[in-house]
Enzyme design. Structure first.
Site, PDB file in Angstrom:
ATOM      1  N   GLY A 147       2.770  -7.020 -10.647  1.00 28.48           N
ATOM      2  CA  GLY A 147       2.832  -8.393 -10.158  1.00 28.48           C
ATOM      3  C   GLY A 147       4.223  -8.754  -9.679  1.00 28.48           C
ATOM      4  O   GLY A 147       5.228  -8.388 -10.287  1.00 28.48           O
ATOM      5  N   HIS A 150      -3.871  -5.923 -12.266  1.00 23.58           N
ATOM      6  CA  HIS A 150      -4.052  -4.876 -11.241  1.00 23.58           C
ATOM      7  C   HIS A 150      -2.746  -4.179 -10.921  1.00 23.58           C
ATOM      8  O   HIS A 150      -2.725  -3.251 -10.106  1.00 23.58           O
ATOM      9  CB  HIS A 150      -4.661  -5.461  -9.971  1.00 23.58           C
ATOM     10  CG  HIS A 150      -3.693  -6.090  -9.014  1.00 23.58           C
ATOM     11  ND1 HIS A 150      -2.776  -7.049  -9.389  1.00 23.58           N
ATOM     12  CD2 HIS A 150      -3.508  -5.900  -7.675  1.00 23.58           C
ATOM     13  CE1 HIS A 150      -2.075  -7.423  -8.333  1.00 23.58           C
ATOM     14  NE2 HIS A 150      -2.488  -6.745  -7.279  1.00 23.58           N
ATOM     15  N   GLY A 151      -1.667  -4.594 -11.530  1.00 23.23           N
ATOM     16  CA  GLY A 151      -0.374  -3.982 -11.288  1.00 23.23           C
ATOM     17  C   GLY A 151       0.691  -4.711 -12.083  1.00 23.23           C
ATOM     18  O   GLY A 151       0.391  -5.382 -13.078  1.00 23.23           O
ATOM     19  N   ASN A 183      -9.970  -6.245  -5.630  1.00 20.57           N
ATOM     20  CA  ASN A 183     -10.152  -7.460  -4.821  1.00 20.57           C
ATOM     21  C   ASN A 183     -11.619  -7.518  -4.419  1.00 20.57           C
ATOM     22  O   ASN A 183     -11.979  -7.113  -3.312  1.00 20.57           O
ATOM     23  CB  ASN A 183      -9.293  -7.405  -3.546  1.00 20.57           C
ATOM     24  CG  ASN A 183      -7.893  -7.922  -3.735  1.00 20.57           C
ATOM     25  OD1 ASN A 183      -7.387  -7.965  -4.841  1.00 20.57           O
ATOM     26  ND2 ASN A 183      -7.252  -8.313  -2.647  1.00 20.57           N
ATOM     27  N   HIS A 195       0.842  -1.196   0.000  1.00 15.43           N
ATOM     28  CA  HIS A 195       0.000   0.000   0.000  1.00 15.43           C
ATOM     29  C   HIS A 195       0.876   1.245   0.000  1.00 15.43           C
ATOM     30  O   HIS A 195       1.946   1.267   0.599  1.00 15.43           O
ATOM     31  CB  HIS A 195      -0.919   0.013   1.224  1.00 15.43           C
ATOM     32  CG  HIS A 195      -1.972  -1.041   1.155  1.00 15.43           C
ATOM     33  ND1 HIS A 195      -2.705  -1.436   2.246  1.00 15.43           N
ATOM     34  CD2 HIS A 195      -2.424  -1.786   0.116  1.00 15.43           C
ATOM     35  CE1 HIS A 195      -3.567  -2.378   1.888  1.00 15.43           C
ATOM     36  NE2 HIS A 195      -3.408  -2.610   0.603  1.00 15.43           N
ATOM     37  N   GLU A 246       1.404   8.433  -3.091  1.00 15.28           N
ATOM     38  CA  GLU A 246       2.552   9.071  -3.738  1.00 15.28           C
ATOM     39  C   GLU A 246       2.131  10.266  -4.586  1.00 15.28           C
ATOM     40  O   GLU A 246       1.051  10.297  -5.162  1.00 15.28           O
ATOM     41  CB  GLU A 246       3.317   8.054  -4.595  1.00 15.28           C
ATOM     42  CG  GLU A 246       2.480   7.305  -5.604  1.00 15.28           C
ATOM     43  CD  GLU A 246       3.198   6.089  -6.169  1.00 15.28           C
ATOM     44  OE1 GLU A 246       4.018   5.474  -5.451  1.00 15.28           O
ATOM     45  OE2 GLU A 246       2.933   5.721  -7.329  1.00 15.28           O
ATOM     46  N   MET A 273       7.243   1.135  -6.620  1.00 13.62           N
ATOM     47  CA  MET A 273       7.544   2.409  -5.969  1.00 13.62           C
ATOM     48  C   MET A 273       8.388   3.337  -6.844  1.00 13.62           C
ATOM     49  O   MET A 273       8.461   4.538  -6.584  1.00 13.62           O
ATOM     50  CB  MET A 273       8.264   2.166  -4.640  1.00 13.62           C
ATOM     51  CG  MET A 273       9.598   1.454  -4.797  1.00 13.62           C
ATOM     52  SD  MET A 273      10.598   1.424  -3.281  1.00 13.62           S
ATOM     53  CE  MET A 273       9.693   0.300  -2.242  1.00 13.62           C
ATOM     54  N   PRO A 280      -0.964   0.279 -11.434  1.00  8.75           N
ATOM     55  CA  PRO A 280       0.308   0.858 -10.983  1.00  8.75           C
ATOM     56  C   PRO A 280       1.481  -0.053 -11.279  1.00  8.75           C
ATOM     57  O   PRO A 280       1.313  -1.258 -11.531  1.00  8.75           O
ATOM     58  CB  PRO A 280       0.087   0.988  -9.475  1.00  8.75           C
ATOM     59  CG  PRO A 280      -0.810  -0.168  -9.145  1.00  8.75           C
ATOM     60  CD  PRO A 280      -1.742  -0.311 -10.328  1.00  8.75           C
ATOM     61  N   GLY A 281       2.677   0.530 -11.224  1.00 12.72           N
ATOM     62  CA  GLY A 281       3.901  -0.257 -11.335  1.00 12.72           C
ATOM     63  C   GLY A 281       4.425  -0.553  -9.943  1.00 12.72           C
ATOM     64  O   GLY A 281       3.734  -1.126  -9.105  1.00 12.72           O
TER      65      GLY A 281
END
Length: 468
Positions: A394, A391-392, A335, A224, A227, A370, A367-368
């Site tokens: 992974g 969803h990202g 989710n 989580h 940013e 950080m 998202p990717g």
């Protein structure tokens, strides 16, 4: 005669309304409350004797069908082979995730499925797994962090309007991370989700409500984040002109509230399927037309609304501190389970465990890591993917593997090279522990169109096992 009399007899779900309706009919012809309660107890204990007709026939039919469903659930066996399903980005997916998805597609309640390019091993259904079931919901098909979700706010400011120190101070003041954390009561704020009547309708939810209220507007641990960064919009969209904007992106879920709902109802589901193959133990399901299934569905949707409320408060606090009104916002859950109609007209329950809804025209966020970009996307409505996308990026390394394999100095160099200021975060969440988001996006061009790119600049996360 009222609902309390009925529930004391042990009736639940739809049977409560049917019993109450029958009782009202008996009251109108002068039968006493005590006599009616005796009749209802008899129907409860011997429903088969009442199904052929009379005022209690509908109630008896509900009770006998429920028992038949429970008996069938206890005797459920897996299909000998998995139903076929499409895989996107197969070259990016570890074999363990495929094995988990195969087991999910052997469930007797499964009807269709898909695996997204960010897929990796999870509990029960793999992360990145999409599963359609008939008349049943799987708590671990949704996941422990029910309603885990994304939100983006585009601000009316240039990307360079805030310096790093100012941005850092905003994040430190207006965000909180970690297990059990909360804001001071005077700073916590209120949200309409805390006044949702669903909190009063289950003992479990009544028990969890105060803790949820205490933690609202905060984020958990793990991946989580909140940013600041630059949103690059190459063409007019989102109601905005093309250009670069300062934006806030957050990833948060339903905190301990959602986790306790998930664990409680998984145990309930497992008690309904004592003979289920051990390989599918964490995929135990709840029939939606039972009291247990209705209870989970209600709690799951409340947790989904609560997760989005956390984002609402995070973004509102930051915008208020800046004296700015967001120009545009995008959000999505990844989710959750949704009721959806397949192309053949069958209504199913689609579980997206780490998968973004991607119906035609629907906006979402992928998202990717950080230090890597995220994307605003628009769904293309691919039926074979059950209208879903990743969803990202992974994970390509588990948390412990990342801590063993990655060097703190190398992670810091990676962040510095990309101009990232990190607050908190651990080696277990390092960019190198994730797949390359550009490769993941490239594998799903038939699922989504990219609308805009978000480049992170100052990132706050929970403190990991080892700070970066």
């Amino acid at each position: 005669m009222n609902g309390k009399h009925i529930t004391k007899l042990g009736f639940g779900g739809r049977a409560i309304a049917l019993a109450l309706a029958a009782a009202k009919v008996r009251e109108r012809v002068g039968i006493s409350t005590q006599e009616i309660l005796g009749e209802l107890a008899s129907v409860r204990d011997h429903p088969e004797a009442y199904v052929t007709g009379g005022v209690y026939a509908d109630l008896a039919a509900e009770l006998t069908s429920r028992e038949a469903r429970a008996r069938a659930a206890r005797q459920a066996t897996l299909r000998p082979t998995p139903l076929p399903y499409r895989v996107w980005g197969e070259d990016l997916i570890e074999p363990g995730a495929r094995t988990q998805m195969d087991v999910a597609m052997q469930l007797p309640v499964s009807r269709a499925g898909a695996l997204m390019p960010d897929a990796h091993v999870g509990y029960g259904l793999p992360i990145g797994g999409v599963l359609a079931t008939e008349g049943a919901v799987i708590p671990y098909g949704v996941g422990v962090d029910i309603g885990c979700s994304m939100m983006l706010s585009v601000l009316p400011l240039r990307p360079d309007a805030l310096g790093t120190d100012e941005t850092r101070k905003l994040l430190m003041k207006h965000t909180r991370f970690g297990a059990g954390v909360s804001f001071e009561k005077s700073f916590r704020g209120d949200h309409e989700v805390l006044h949702d009547p669903a909190w009063r309708e289950q003992a479990l939810l009544r028990h969890l409500r105060d803790k949820a209220a205490e933690q609202i507007g905060t984020s958990g641990s793990g991946n989580h984040f909140v940013e600041f960064g630059t949103l690059h919009l190459p063409a007019p969209d989102l109601g905005l002109e093309a250009g670069d904007y300062l934006a806030v992106l957050s990833h948060s879920g339903s905190r301990g509230f959602g986790a306790q709902v998930a664990n409680h109802y998984t145990k309930v589901a497992q008690t309904l399927h004592p003979q289920l193959d051990p390989a599918a133990r964490k995929l135990a399901w709840l029939p939606l037309d039972t009291e247990e299934g209705e209870g989970y569905w209600q709690a799951m949707n409340l947790a989904g609304r609560y997760a989005l409320a956390n984002h609402d408060l995070i973004h509102a606090r930051i915008a208020r501190a800046l004296g700015a009104e967001p120009l545009a916002q995008v959000s999505n859950s990844h989710n959750l389970a949704w009721k959806q109609v397949l192309p053949d007209g069958e209504e199913v329950i689609v579980h997206r465990k780490g998968a973004t809804p991607a119906e035609a025209g629907r906006l979402g966020l992928i998202p990717g890591s950080m230090a890597d970009p995220g994307f605003v996307v628009r769904g293309r409505g691919n039926a074979e993917a059950l209208d879903s996308a990743s969803h990202g990026a992974g994970r390509q390394m588990g948390r412990k593997a990342a801590e063993r394999a990655l060097n703190k100095r190398d992670v810091q160099a990676y962040l510095k090279e990309r101009g990232i200021t990190l607050i908190g975060g651990g080696v277990d969440e390092a960019p190198q522990a994730y797949k390359r988001i550009e490769e993941v996006i490239a594998r799903q061009r038939d699922l989504v169109d990219v609308v805009a790119e978000f480049r992170p600049r100052v990132v706050r996360m929970d403190t990991g096992h080892e700070d970066v």
